[in-house]
Design a protein around this motif. Structure first.
Motif, mmCIF file in Angstrom:
data_model
loop_
_atom_site.group_PDB
_atom_site.id
_atom_site.type_symbol
_atom_site.label_atom_id
_atom_site.label_comp_id
_atom_site.label_asym_id
_atom_site.label_seq_id
_atom_site.Cartn_x
_atom_site.Cartn_y
_atom_site.Cartn_z
ATOM 1 N N GLY A 93 43.186 48.705 37.706
ATOM 2 C CA GLY A 93 43.809 47.523 37.248
ATOM 3 C C GLY A 93 45.216 47.356 37.262
ATOM 4 N N GLU A 94 45.960 48.393 37.119
ATOM 5 C CA GLU A 94 47.597 48.502 37.320
ATOM 6 C C GLU A 94 47.819 48.323 38.832
ATOM 7 N N ALA A 95 47.070 48.861 39.859
ATOM 8 C CA ALA A 95 47.421 48.622 41.006
ATOM 9 C C ALA A 95 47.420 47.139 41.580
ATOM 10 N N ILE A 96 46.062 46.468 40.861
ATOM 11 C CA ILE A 96 45.838 45.081 41.381
ATOM 12 C C ILE A 96 47.093 44.143 40.634
ATOM 13 N N GLN A 97 47.529 44.379 39.340
ATOM 14 C CA GLN A 97 48.489 43.813 38.639
ATOM 15 C C GLN A 97 49.859 43.842 39.458
ATOM 16 N N ALA A 117 46.472 46.429 45.407
ATOM 17 C CA ALA A 117 45.246 46.485 45.602
ATOM 18 C C ALA A 117 44.600 45.061 45.541
ATOM 19 N N GLU A 118 43.431 44.678 46.448
ATOM 20 C CA GLU A 118 42.905 43.407 46.389
ATOM 21 C C GLU A 118 43.984 42.344 46.471
ATOM 22 N N GLU A 172 45.198 34.703 42.615
ATOM 23 C CA GLU A 172 45.735 35.197 41.322
ATOM 24 C C GLU A 172 44.717 35.150 40.542
ATOM 25 N N PHE A 173 43.777 34.118 40.168
ATOM 26 C CA PHE A 173 42.936 33.978 39.218
ATOM 27 C C PHE A 173 41.938 35.267 39.518
ATOM 28 N N THR A 192 41.103 38.535 36.802
ATOM 29 C CA THR A 192 39.750 38.703 36.436
ATOM 30 C C THR A 192 39.293 39.961 36.665
ATOM 31 N N ILE A 193 39.637 40.604 37.818
ATOM 32 C CA ILE A 193 39.180 42.014 38.165
ATOM 33 C C ILE A 193 40.007 43.007 37.203
#
Length: 128
Positions: free
Chosen positions: A56-60, A64-65, A70-71, A75-76
């Motif tokens: 979650g932190e990496a996506i933010q 990652a991803e 952005e949406f 969500t992920i």
């Protein structure tokens, strides 16, 4: 400090190596062996909870991803945080298919992150 960083704080390179290998293998095992639910306990449960938090932190942070808009990333990230919090709070650790797929992606990313931590020079070498 994030929970996954606290979890890793005092780990030596052998423990990080084991966690990295276990995360990578678990990511594959939970997808290949999925039937009805994924039920994790012990170290695997803890490892998955921290992997979800890290993911979650990496996506933010855009690590990652990044191919999603952005949406989708938000969500992920929310799903990762919710699953991680539930797992850390001792809520039932049985994951359905969607949560299992997300956990597998998180475990794979966490494994790569741990591998990078193993390859870092020790703190005294960085300070010199």
């Amino acid at each position: 400090m994030k929970d996954f960083e606290i979890f890793l704080k005092d780990k030596d390179s052998q423990e990080l190596e084991y966690a990295s290998c276990r995360a990578k293998n678990l990511a594959e095992e939970i997808i290949v062996g999925w039937t009805d639910q994924t039920d994790l306990d012990g170290f695997e449960h803890t490892l998955t909870a921290h992997a979800l938090e890290y993911f979650g932190e990496a996506i933010q942070d855009g690590l990652a991803e990044a191919h999603h808009d952005e949406f989708a990333r938000n969500t992920i990230t929310l799903c990762c945080r919710t699953l991680s919090w539930e797992m850390q709070d001792g809520v039932d650790s049985k994951l359905g298919y969607d949560a299992t797929v997300l956990a597998a992606r998180a475990l794979k990313a966490f494994s790569e992150y741990l591998r990078g931590r193993i390859d870092e020079p020790p703190a005294p070498a960085l300070a010199a």
